[in-house]
Design a protein around this motif. Structure first.
Motif, PDB file in Angstrom:
ATOM      1  N   VAL A 174       0.826  -1.206   0.000  1.00 26.74           N
ATOM      2  CA  VAL A 174       0.000   0.000   0.000  1.00 26.74           C
ATOM      3  C   VAL A 174       0.865   1.263   0.000  1.00 26.74           C
ATOM      4  CG1 VAL A 174      -1.741   1.269   1.316  1.00 26.74           C
ATOM      5  CG2 VAL A 174      -2.004  -1.179   0.952  1.00 26.74           C
ATOM      6  N   ASN A 205     -13.064  -0.226  -0.987  1.00 23.08           N
ATOM      7  CA  ASN A 205     -12.333  -0.248  -2.249  1.00 23.08           C
ATOM      8  C   ASN A 205     -11.277   0.851  -2.276  1.00 23.08           C
ATOM      9  OD1 ASN A 205     -11.519  -0.769  -4.828  1.00 23.08           O
ATOM     10  ND2 ASN A 205     -13.260   0.234  -5.814  1.00 23.08           N
ATOM     11  N   LEU A 206     -10.058   0.496  -2.041  1.00 20.78           N
ATOM     12  CA  LEU A 206      -8.855   1.332  -2.172  1.00 20.78           C
ATOM     13  C   LEU A 206      -8.610   2.378  -1.088  1.00 20.78           C
ATOM     14  CD1 LEU A 206      -9.027   1.659  -6.030  1.00 20.78           C
ATOM     15  CD2 LEU A 206      -7.580   0.129  -4.746  1.00 20.78           C
ATOM     16  N   SER A 250      -5.603  -4.529  -4.149  1.00 20.67           N
ATOM     17  CA  SER A 250      -5.185  -3.842  -2.926  1.00 20.67           C
ATOM     18  C   SER A 250      -4.220  -4.675  -2.093  1.00 20.67           C
ATOM     19  CB  SER A 250      -6.395  -3.462  -2.080  1.00 20.67           C
ATOM     20  OG  SER A 250      -7.163  -4.603  -1.769  1.00 20.67           O
ATOM     21  N   SER A 251      -4.417  -6.003  -2.057  1.00 16.57           N
ATOM     22  CA  SER A 251      -3.603  -6.797  -1.147  1.00 16.57           C
ATOM     23  C   SER A 251      -2.581  -7.688  -1.846  1.00 16.57           C
ATOM     24  CB  SER A 251      -4.519  -7.682  -0.286  1.00 16.57           C
ATOM     25  OG  SER A 251      -5.077  -8.700  -1.086  1.00 16.57           O
TER      26      SER A 251
END
Ligand code: BG6
Length: 475
Positions: free
Chosen positions: A42, A329-330, A429-430
């Protein structure tokens, strides 16, 4: 009014999350290829941690992903078996222009997508192509700072001209930038921006946004010259923002949050910077660098339709004491006590989809397209290898009921619905494989182990019925 007879049911993927083959066929490196899985992911995506090379200590899920690059025929035949009318996929910029600024496109890359489109067309599946989905040629990040530079418009234009010309008889629907508003939240992940200490990050981001908006309008202009039948759409990470209470301050805050996102589509769909944005730039002391002709270009080349992703609604409060957050989401949002969440903390709000559809339709009065929606969940095969993903069926059923109500009861014009990650793929994202969205299971784990074997989940058979009944049979 029922769903259109030619409603585009299908699924969606992105090149970097499914193709793999990251150096095959002369492909160049792109931003996503240097974004690792794990705890630094991230920070890298936000542009806070600069990582422009691969490093042996990290695992890079895009390098192999689910190997769609070699297995696309099998995967598309499974989509066809479900009865897909449409398949949304993205083009990896660096397959076509490995460095981004190459004078000549890479024939192997062009041929790869031609084969993919032919495979879709063989089954009567309409390709819906995202021109860029979170990838920028790494060479352009290193040499010109990516979308900080106006030169990006020319390189993007070169990409568009090349693919529009080559695929003009195979692809009709195009999206210019995936979730364009994510530039504000994941500046490296979405747009290749890395920040230097002490600089005005907001100014850098909005300048980059201006270049992307101009690039999007240029793409639309070129598209219409190459094939007037093309349909060009913008793409928003959608979701209406709710106020935490009925206090006017909360309502005001929610309106401001929504405008942060609408800003992009306001320009792409209405053709000009909204007054609230101009005022915001004044307050933030941001002076956008524009060239003569930019405003006219934006005005003349608005999109044909508005597409968006939807996973759940957002919630905000003017009161700093209200700060219980949950993932979404994000970027995180406030926790809404009325909603359930997924295993990853994303809030589940089917009615929010109907609200978002109405808000977008009221605002733009253009056909809409839901190009992402779905539930990321852990799937555990039983002793026979079957996956009974009733939770996913329930999530999708409720969202389909919601968008049908928007069409049938509210009169929203909706072109189609492509669920996210119709085949399991790498989470954006992950970086995990275990966050699965698919109707098709892929045997691969978070560390890259597995046979890659594809198998059909219970939802596969359910979605097939949904499509063949044009959304009438949801049981
Ligand atoms: C959207 C992106 O933000 O959400 C996709 O366009 C992404 O690329 C999807 O995969 C779901 O998010 P995640 O983080 O669960 O993969």
């Amino acid at each position: 009014m029922a769903l259109r007879k030619d409603f585009l049911w299908g699924g969606a993927t992105a090149a970097n999350q499914c193709e793999g083959g990251y150096l095959e066929g002369n492909k160049g490196l792109s931003t996503v290829d240097v974004i690792p899985a794990g705890r630094d992911r991230v920070s890298v995506m936000k542009g806070k941690m600069k990582m422009l090379e691969c490093n042996d200590q990290y695992f890079y899920p895009s390098h192999e992903a689910i190997d769609f690059y070699h297995r696309y025929k099998e995967d598309i035949s499974l989509f066809a078996e479900m009865g897909f009318k449409c398949y949304r996929l993205s083009i990896a910029w660096t397959r076509i222009f490995p460095n981004g600024d190459d004078a000549v496109p890479n024939e192997e890359g062009l041929k790869f997508y031609e084969n993919v489109f032919d495979e879709c067309l063989k089954y009567g599946i309409e390709p819906l192509v995202t021109i860029t989905h979170f990838d920028v040629p790494l060479h352009l990040v290193k040499t010109i700072g990516s979308w900080r530079s106006r030169k990006m418009i020319d390189y993007y234009e070169r990409l568009c001209e090349t693919i529009f010309t080559r695929y003009k008889d195979k692809v009709k629907y195009w999206l210019t930038f995936n979730e364009i508003n994510m530039l504000l939240h994941l500046p490296f992940g979405s747009s290749g921006l890395v920040f230097e200490k002490g600089e005005n990050e907001e100014a850098v981001k909005y300048q980059a946004a201006h270049y992307q908006l101009v690039a999007s309008a240029k793409a639309t202009e070129i598209a219409r010259k190459i094939n007037p039948e093309f349909k060009i759409g913008c793409m928003l990470a959608g979701a209406s923002t709710y106020p935490y209470t009925c206090a006017p301050e909360d309502v005001w805050k929610a309106m401001e949050r929504d405008r942060e996102h609408y800003f992009f589509v306001d320009v792409q769909s209405r053709g000009e910077y909204p007054n609230y944005a101009k005022k915001m730039f004044e307050r933030m002391n941001i002076k956008l660098k524009m060239e003569d002709g930019d405003e006219e270009l934006l005005k003349k080349n608005t999109v044909d339709f508005v597409s968006f992703s939807y996973y759940g609604s957002r919630l905000t409060s003017a009161d700093p004491e209200v700060n219980t957050q949950t993932a979404a989401n994000l970027f995180p949002t406030l926790r809404n006590p009325y909603l359930k969440t997924s295993e990853w903390g994303w809030q589940i709000d089917p009615l929010g989809l109907r609200i978002t559809l109405n808000a977008l339709y009221d605002r733009y009065q253009k056909p809409l397209f839901i190009v992402e929606n779905g539930l990321g969940a852990v799937d555990t095969p039983d002793e026979n290898g079957h996956i009974e993903d009733d939770y996913r069926i329930e999530y999708l059923r409720e969202h389909i009921v919601a968008f049908k109500a928007a069409v049938e009861e509210d009169g929203v014009d909706l072109l189609g619905y492509t669920t996210w990650g119709c085949i399991d793929l790498v989470s954006s994202s992950s970086g995990q494989m275990s966050k699965r969205y698919g109707f098709i299971y892929v045997d691969k784990d978070d560390d890259g182990n597995g046979t890659m074997k594809r198998s059909k989940k219970k939802s596969f058979y359910w979605y097939k019925k949904v499509i063949s009944s044009n959304g009438e049979d949801l049981e």
